[in-house]
Scaffold this motif. Structure first.
Motif, PDB file in Angstrom:
ATOM      1  N   ILE A 331       0.873 -11.705   6.808  1.00 54.09           N
ATOM      2  CA  ILE A 331       2.534 -11.000   6.939  1.00 54.09           C
ATOM      3  C   ILE A 331       2.538  -9.893   6.781  1.00 54.09           C
ATOM      4  O   ILE A 331       2.460  -9.587   5.354  1.00 54.09           O
ATOM      5  CB  ILE A 331       2.955 -11.871   7.561  1.00 54.09           C
ATOM      6  N   LEU A 332       4.180  -8.454   7.260  1.00 49.15           N
ATOM      7  CA  LEU A 332       4.364  -7.750   7.174  1.00 49.15           C
ATOM      8  C   LEU A 332       3.387  -6.857   6.489  1.00 49.15           C
ATOM      9  O   LEU A 332       3.709  -6.046   5.319  1.00 49.15           O
ATOM     10  CB  LEU A 332       5.569  -8.243   6.599  1.00 49.15           C
ATOM     11  N   GLY A 333       2.228  -6.862   7.007  1.00 47.85           N
ATOM     12  CA  GLY A 333       1.846  -5.693   6.555  1.00 47.85           C
ATOM     13  C   GLY A 333       1.355  -4.519   6.957  1.00 47.85           C
ATOM     14  O   GLY A 333       1.591  -4.361   8.430  1.00 47.85           O
ATOM     15  N   ASP A 334       0.667  -3.300   7.091  1.00 44.15           N
ATOM     16  CA  ASP A 334       0.462  -2.183   7.497  1.00 44.15           C
ATOM     17  C   ASP A 334      -0.845  -1.737   7.825  1.00 44.15           C
ATOM     18  O   ASP A 334      -1.340  -1.426   6.863  1.00 44.15           O
ATOM     19  CB  ASP A 334       0.803  -0.838   7.223  1.00 44.15           C
ATOM     20  N   VAL A 335      -1.488  -1.551   9.364  1.00 46.90           N
ATOM     21  CA  VAL A 335      -3.687  -1.156   9.188  1.00 46.90           C
ATOM     22  C   VAL A 335      -3.227   0.129  10.283  1.00 46.90           C
ATOM     23  O   VAL A 335      -2.417   0.166  10.664  1.00 46.90           O
ATOM     24  CB  VAL A 335      -4.240  -2.099   9.906  1.00 46.90           C
ATOM     25  N   ILE A 336      -4.102   0.950   9.500  1.00 45.08           N
ATOM     26  CA  ILE A 336      -4.518   2.592   9.824  1.00 45.08           C
ATOM     27  C   ILE A 336      -5.526   2.224  10.127  1.00 45.08           C
ATOM     28  O   ILE A 336      -6.841   2.458   9.413  1.00 45.08           O
ATOM     29  CB  ILE A 336      -3.765   3.538   9.712  1.00 45.08           C
ATOM     30  N   VAL A 378      -4.736  -0.315   4.396  1.00 42.28           N
ATOM     31  CA  VAL A 378      -4.446  -1.308   4.795  1.00 42.28           C
ATOM     32  C   VAL A 378      -3.420  -1.282   3.609  1.00 42.28           C
ATOM     33  O   VAL A 378      -4.053  -1.355   2.692  1.00 42.28           O
ATOM     34  CB  VAL A 378      -4.787  -2.948   4.600  1.00 42.28           C
ATOM     35  N   ALA A 379      -1.796  -1.637   3.935  1.00 42.06           N
ATOM     36  CA  ALA A 379      -1.119  -1.587   2.949  1.00 42.06           C
ATOM     37  C   ALA A 379      -0.716  -2.426   2.640  1.00 42.06           C
ATOM     38  O   ALA A 379      -0.298  -3.810   3.572  1.00 42.06           O
ATOM     39  CB  ALA A 379      -0.451  -1.110   2.828  1.00 42.06           C
ATOM     40  N   GLY A 380      -0.269  -4.343   2.060  1.00 43.04           N
ATOM     41  CA  GLY A 380       0.190  -5.472   2.055  1.00 43.04           C
ATOM     42  C   GLY A 380       2.372  -5.076   2.676  1.00 43.04           C
ATOM     43  O   GLY A 380       2.380  -4.271   2.621  1.00 43.04           O
TER      44      GLY A 380
END
Length: 554
Positions: A331-336, A378-380
């Motif tokens: 949860i609360l991750g970011d995906v590009i 992807v970043a946590g």
């Protein structure tokens, strides 16, 4: 002259409407939803094409009586939705103007009245429109963040074959604004009468095409005009290029009802006039693939079997792993997703770039995007929100191929495990348990509180108290979803010491970073922050002033 009043937007140098109509493309059989302030379904130019249903998510009420709808919503501030709807469906009836898809039907869905509705109410409206048969949804609004429930609702719409269109915005800048920048949406920029980008029209890599958006002749609601037959006005903004784009979508869907949202987009782009803008040979970030041309679409779209390839649907499933906590939902991750070969910063590079946060299941969905090979970033969890060391956030870089024809229900899927720190879902709240007036924490004018948290329950109340004198102007802002991320739907109330509510607000903040896609002179801000603009005045104390100043809590 296409009906009674002149409309340059429809002439051969612009949308080229008559050439499409002559080939039978009028929007007939297509139902369109307009999410906006309540459109005037009784106006002589709009009543013939009203589908007989209108929805207010705040009341969770469907109206089927046009006069009852008008009586409830007729306010001077409510005009924008009427302007927007007329671009699409104004009847060709010898009165006033004509819409580009003048035989399509429409349903208004409320999200301003006159202030903004919450993200959950907007999502409810989009789902209602989809479930009630809308094949295209127009969104001439934006600002703040539109992830969470709004993105979920638009993903649902596209999964059911509904094309979603949004205005780029009126920010004058090159930037992502939402919902226009959500994956799968068709983002529309504004042109003037000379087919130049209007200065206020927001630019960006996510733009699709451009349409007239300056001094367009549109319908004014009957409650704002002394003429019982209804009035008209010249209006500007990307708010009005967007519905023209929605109208073109209706023409395409009339011809090819099975066309997917991505196919509708590509038909527009492949038949646009790319000679305008800063790149006369095709795409640029100011006007997209160029000026929409309904006539050229009608000329070339003769066989639905020859539609462009279908889009792709991607699902990235993220987990976090650590020595102390094993595997956790990401949860609360970011995906590009970044298309390979992208030339960062190049104004003529159409290589797609999509981004999305992960949801409560640790998933990031990308609906109706361009097929192709993408680099995945992807970043946590953002440690400014969750706390922890920067190096504990964790990142991943990889690749994925998005295949034409993959669907919402059978997406191209990839699992990513990121070594990342623990997300603290139950941090220590320095104010708890300030959940009622009796336990309210004291603050003062000009003070920003420490962060207060929502514990794992449907809602949480946090009370703060301050001393105010009669006549004080109170302005408060709650820094919530827009600044911090997540899906918190904030609501702010000003209450006096007796428990009487003096003012309330739900998602109507006006920080400078947010803006609506409305005409600059008709701004109605929508933001996931909550505040009171203008300031709320404390009521005067009853004379004579024999008591101490009252205490208010918020």
């Amino acid at each position: 002259m296409f009906d009674v009043l002149p409309q340059y937007a429809l002439d051969p140098r612009h949308l080229n409407a008559k050439a499409a109509w002559d080939k039978g493309l009028t929007g007939k059989g297509v139902l369109v939803a307009v999410i906006d302030d309540p459109g005037d379904v009784t106006h002589p130019d709009l009543a013939p094409n009203w589908a007989g249903k209108a929805f207010d998510p705040r009341q969770n009420k469907v109206y089927t009586d046009g006069q009852a709808w008008k009586d409830y919503f007729k306010k001077p501030e409510n005009s924008h939705g009427t302007f927007v709807a007329s671009s699409i469906v104004a009847a060709k009836n010898g009165k006033g103007i004509v819409g580009l898809a003048y035989e399509a039907k429409w349903m208004p869905v409320v999200m301003f009245n006159p202030g903004g509705y919450s993200s959950f109410e907007i999502a409810l409206g989009a789902v209602w429109a989809t479930n009630n048969g809308a094949r295209a949804i127009n969104n001439s609004w934006g600002g703040g963040l539109s992830f969470g429930p709004v993105k979920d609702a638009f993903d649902y719409a596209m999964a059911n074959g509904t094309t979603v269109v949004a205005s780029m915005g009126n920010s004058y800048h090159d930037e992502f604004q939402y919902p226009a920048a959500l994956p799968g949406l068709i983002a529309s920029g504004a042109l003037d009468a000379s087919n130049r980008k209007v200065t206020f029209s927001t630019s960006g890599r996510h733009i699709s095409t451009a349409a007239p958006g300056q001094d367009t002749m549109l319908v004014n609601p009957t409650w704002q005009d002394t003429n019982p037959e209804g009035g008209y006005a010249l209006i500007s903004g990307t708010s009005f290029s967007s519905p023209y784009t929605t109208a073109v979508a209706a023409l395409i869907l009339q011809k090819c009802p099975a066309a997917t949202p991505y196919q509708v987009r590509r038909v527009m782009e492949m038949n646009a006039d790319g000679s305008i803008g800063t790149n006369p040979n095709g795409f640029d970030r100011e006007t997209g693939w160029g000026r929409l041309d309904a006539g050229k679409i009608a000329q070339n779209l003769t066989d639905c079997a020859a539609l462009p390839a279908k889009g792709a649907n991607v699902l990235i499933d993220v987990d976090y792993i650590s020595n102390s906590n094993g595997v956790q939902t990401g949860i609360l991750g970011d995906v590009i997703l970044r298309g390979q070969g992208m030339r960062a910063g190049a104004s003529d590079d159409p290589t797609p770039l999509y981004l999305s946060p992960t949801d409560n299941n640790g998933q990031a969905r990308f609906s109706e995007i361009a097929p192709g090979t993408y680099d995945i970033y992807v970043a946590g969890p953002d440690l400014s929100t969750t706390g922890g060391k920067t190096e504990d956030r964790g990142t991943f870089i990889g690749t994925l191929t998005a295949t034409s024809g993959s669907t919402y229900y059978r997406p191209d899927e990839k699992r990513v495990i990121v070594p990342a720190g623990v997300v603290n879902l139950n941090p220590t709240d320095p104010y708890e348990p300030n959940d009622d007036m009796a336990s309210a924490k004291t603050i003062a004018y000009g003070q920003t509180t420490q962060t207060a948290y929502i514990y794992g329950k449907p809602r949480d109340f946090d009370y703060f108290k301050f001393t105010g004198a009669s006549g004080d102007q109170i302005k408060a802002e709650m820094l919530a979803a827009a600044q911090l991320g997540g899906q918190l739907d904030s609501f702010l109330s000003l209450v006096d010491s007796t428990g009487k509510v003096l003012a309330t607000n739900d998602d109507r903040g006006t920080p400078a970073s947010t803006a609506t896609r409305k005409s600059p002179s008709r701004c109605r801000p929508l933001a996931p922050t909550t505040s009171w603009p203008p300031a709320t005045k404390l009521p005067a104390a009853p004379p004579p002033p024999t008591t101490a100043p009252s205490t208010s809590t918020s």
